[in-house]
Design a protein around this motif. Structure first.
Motif, PDB file in Angstrom:
ATOM      1  N   SER A 239       0.668  -1.187   0.085  1.00  0.00           N
ATOM      2  CA  SER A 239      -0.248  -0.342   0.175  1.00  0.00           C
ATOM      3  C   SER A 239       0.869   1.311   0.161  1.00  0.00           C
ATOM      4  O   SER A 239       1.906   1.366   0.110  1.00  0.00           O
ATOM      5  CB  SER A 239      -0.977  -0.482   0.984  1.00  0.00           C
ATOM      6  N   ALA A 240       0.361   2.162   0.177  1.00  0.00           N
ATOM      7  CA  ALA A 240       1.148   3.604   0.125  1.00  0.00           C
ATOM      8  C   ALA A 240       1.819   3.401   1.665  1.00  0.00           C
ATOM      9  O   ALA A 240       0.671   3.102   2.506  1.00  0.00           O
ATOM     10  CB  ALA A 240      -0.012   4.863  -0.120  1.00  0.00           C
TER      11      ALA A 240
ATOM     12  N   THR B 245      -2.040   8.648   1.042  1.00  0.00           N
ATOM     13  CA  THR B 245      -3.544   8.441   0.147  1.00  0.00           C
ATOM     14  C   THR B 245      -4.433   9.791   0.823  1.00  0.00           C
ATOM     15  O   THR B 245      -4.647  10.362   0.045  1.00  0.00           O
ATOM     16  CB  THR B 245      -4.532   7.093  -0.128  1.00  0.00           C
TER      17      THR B 245
ATOM     18  N   GLU C 218       0.982   4.319  -4.134  1.00  0.00           N
ATOM     19  CA  GLU C 218       1.840   3.210  -4.371  1.00  0.00           C
ATOM     20  C   GLU C 218       2.830   2.971  -5.136  1.00  0.00           C
ATOM     21  O   GLU C 218       4.508   2.392  -4.873  1.00  0.00           O
ATOM     22  CB  GLU C 218       0.849   2.573  -4.977  1.00  0.00           C
TER      23      GLU C 218
ATOM     24  N   ARG D 298     -11.328   2.454  -2.134  1.00  0.00           N
ATOM     25  CA  ARG D 298     -10.132   2.433  -0.974  1.00  0.00           C
ATOM     26  C   ARG D 298      -9.672   0.868   0.007  1.00  0.00           C
ATOM     27  O   ARG D 298     -11.099   0.489  -0.084  1.00  0.00           O
ATOM     28  CB  ARG D 298     -10.745   3.479   0.553  1.00  0.00           C
ATOM     29  N   GLY D 299      -8.504   1.223   0.578  1.00  0.00           N
ATOM     30  CA  GLY D 299      -8.323   0.019   1.412  1.00  0.00           C
ATOM     31  C   GLY D 299      -7.968  -1.089  -0.205  1.00  0.00           C
ATOM     32  O   GLY D 299      -7.940  -2.631   0.238  1.00  0.00           O
ATOM     33  N   GLY D 300      -8.305  -1.101  -1.431  1.00  0.00           N
ATOM     34  CA  GLY D 300      -8.185  -2.077  -2.544  1.00  0.00           C
ATOM     35  C   GLY D 300      -6.859  -2.578  -2.852  1.00  0.00           C
ATOM     36  O   GLY D 300      -6.901  -3.298  -3.410  1.00  0.00           O
ATOM     37  N   SER D 301      -6.038  -2.367  -2.106  1.00  0.00           N
ATOM     38  CA  SER D 301      -3.913  -3.179  -2.109  1.00  0.00           C
ATOM     39  C   SER D 301      -4.580  -5.086  -1.145  1.00  0.00           C
ATOM     40  O   SER D 301      -4.365  -5.417  -1.964  1.00  0.00           O
ATOM     41  CB  SER D 301      -2.888  -2.686  -0.944  1.00  0.00           C
TER      42      SER D 301
HETATM   43  N1  ASP Z   1      -3.750   3.358  -0.033  1.00  0.00           N
HETATM   44  C1  ASP Z   1      -5.131   2.824  -0.502  1.00  0.00           C
HETATM   45  C2  ASP Z   1      -5.750   3.746   0.896  1.00  0.00           C
HETATM   46  O1  ASP Z   1      -5.060   3.805   1.529  1.00  0.00           O
HETATM   47  C3  ASP Z   1      -4.659   1.103  -0.651  1.00  0.00           C
HETATM   48  C4  ASP Z   1      -4.902   0.803   0.824  1.00  0.00           C
HETATM   49  O2  ASP Z   1      -4.457   1.124   1.318  1.00  0.00           O
HETATM   50  O3  ASP Z   1      -5.273  -0.404   0.439  1.00  0.00           O
HETATM   51  O4  ASP Z   1      -7.359   3.021   0.365  1.00  0.00           O
END
Ligand code: ASP
Ligand code: ADP
Ligand code: MG
Length: 406
Positions: free
Chosen positions: A41-42, A47, A75, A157-160
């Motif tokens: 992720s970042a 993000t 990322e 969001r949260g897609g990793s």
């Molecule tokens: N960096 C992205 C986010 O904050 C993806 C992730 O963290 O999964 O949503």
């Protein structure tokens, strides 16, 4: 020798020391003879920060294409740092980002909430196998995709987490390991209740329901790609050890695989209990449901109104439930009367695909409207839709819904 996909969330790579520790944990697995694909992720809240800055700078004026490109920088940066950190430990590593020919994640052109093209992704991800075979540790940008015009997309969001499970599936990995800021899946969000307890394991089905109701610990769409034979777990970053136990994610069960879309038709009786302003009185629902539970009568659904509680019960239990609840109504001053109403048919449809299928409720209900079938009640969660129709319409409604799903 095993193939591992390890995903590191923002906090787990939140500073130089953490990145070093994370890179070391990957190298440790590599030294044991395992192959590792890293997804990152970042760093930290990058993000969020980028989104804030964009918002302050131009609010709505930013285009989707610009925004996807800007947030992708989180990322883009972390893969470069992570792969350099692995090389600093003496192991060959290459980062993989959407500008590169060997980029694996192919999506549609919904730039900020893109849907994965599974077939193309499966094909493209074989490039990663070639890298692994050369002893290289690939470090792939989580969260990002590329559409077939070459535009950068994001998976939401949260897609990793999606990236990790998707690659796990496409590469036929033995393990998918999600490294995060808590030691695993807990009995509730540990940032909200401190006495939350870590679970040793959780089923895919439970995890998905938890995630769709907001437990951020795993993206709900990620589990779509969880194969029963893949070992998956969520672990904390603190130990710096990918073999930490954490919480194992089990399944999906064969049953669930078979009926990705299931349809159940049941004959239901409706019992309505009335009382003045009962919506504002505490303990009424418990009193009604406890006594039914004591008598082993299952409740399929409940709806509440200002002056009534409606219970949906299997037809075969209706008379008994009627008698039992009548005793409660007579004894409780807040309740005045009850009625065993019409029989209805319940059609319950469940599928994990509903989460990311927009308009599923209208797709299902439209044919009912066209055929003049009245819906008595409808309730839905992210993975299921339950429709109640009049009994006489049950069979027809069932067939119509079935044909939509087919
Ligand atoms: N960096 C992205 C986010 O904050 C993806 C992730 O963290 O999964 O949503
Ligand atoms: P990452 O950046 O590693 O992807 P997230 O912030 O997306 O991490 O997810 C981890 C967070 O999920 C935890 O910090 C915690 O606050 C939250 N969370 C919500 N519900 C749960 C739960 N039942 N178990 C564990 N963590 C949970
Ligand atoms: Mg997350």
């Amino acid at each position: 020798m095993e193939l591992i996909v390890a995903k590191f969330g923002g906090t787990s790579i939140g500073n130089g020391n953490r990145i070093k520790k994370a890179a070391q944990s990957v190298v440790d697995e590599y030294m044991k003879g395992n192959k590792v694909v890293v997804v990152v992720s970042a760093i930290n809240k990058t993000t969020d920060e980028l989104l804030h800055i964009v918002d302050d700078a131009m609010e709505e004026a930013v285009t989707e294409k610009q925004l996807a490109e800007i947030v992708s920088m989180g990322e883009m940066t972390s893969v470069r740092i992570f792969s350099s950190a692995i090389e600093a430990l003496g192991v060959k590593s290459e980062y993989v980002d959407p500008f590169m020919d060997n980029w694996p994640i192919v999506t549609d052109s919904n730039l900020l909430n893109a849907k994965v093209d599974f077939k193309d992704t499966e094909e493209k991800s074989q490039e990663l196998i070639k890298m692994l075979d050369q002893g290289i540790i690939p470090v792939v940008c989580g969260f990002l995709g590329r559409d077939n015009q070459g535009y950068i997309t994001t998976l939401g969001r949260g897609g990793s987490d999606i990236t990790a499970f998707l690659l796990g599936h496409c590469l036929n990995a033995d393990n998918v390991i999600i490294v995060t800021d808590v030691s695993g899946v807990m009995s509730t969000d540990p940032n909200k209740l401190q006495d939350a307890q870590k679970l040793d394991k959780i089923s895919v089905e439970e995890m998905r329901d938890l995630a769709t109701h907001g437990a951020q610990v795993l993206h709900p769409h990620a589990l779509k790609y969880k194969d029963p034979k893949i070992n998956a777990k969520i672990i904390g970053f603190e130990n710096g050890d990918l073999s930490s136990p954490g919480t194992e994610i089990i399944g999906p069960s064969k049953d669930e695989m078979l009926k990705t879309t299931s349809l159940i038709g049941e004959h239901i009786s409706v019992l309505a209990v009335v009382g003045e302003e009962i919506l504002n009185k505490s303990g009424i629902l418990a009193e009604l449901t406890d006594i039914l539970a004591e008598n082993k009568i299952n409740i399929f659904g409940i709806s509440t109104g200002q002056n009534s509680v409606t219970l949906f019960i299997n037809k075969k239990d209706a008379d008994e439930a009627h008698r039992i609840l009548h005793d409660v109504v007579v004894k409780n001053d807040n309740l005045s009367s009850l009625s065993l109403g019409t029989e209805i048919a319940m059609i319950s449809i469940a599928s994990p695909d509903f989460i990311d299928t927009p308009g599923i409720i209208s797709d299902i209900t439209e044919p009912l409207r066209e055929n003049n079938l009245n819906i008595v009640e409808i309730s839905s969660s992210q993975t299921s839709v339950v429709i109640f129709v009049e009994c006489k319409d049950g069979k027809k409604a069932y067939e119509l819904v079935r044909s939509v799903l087919e």
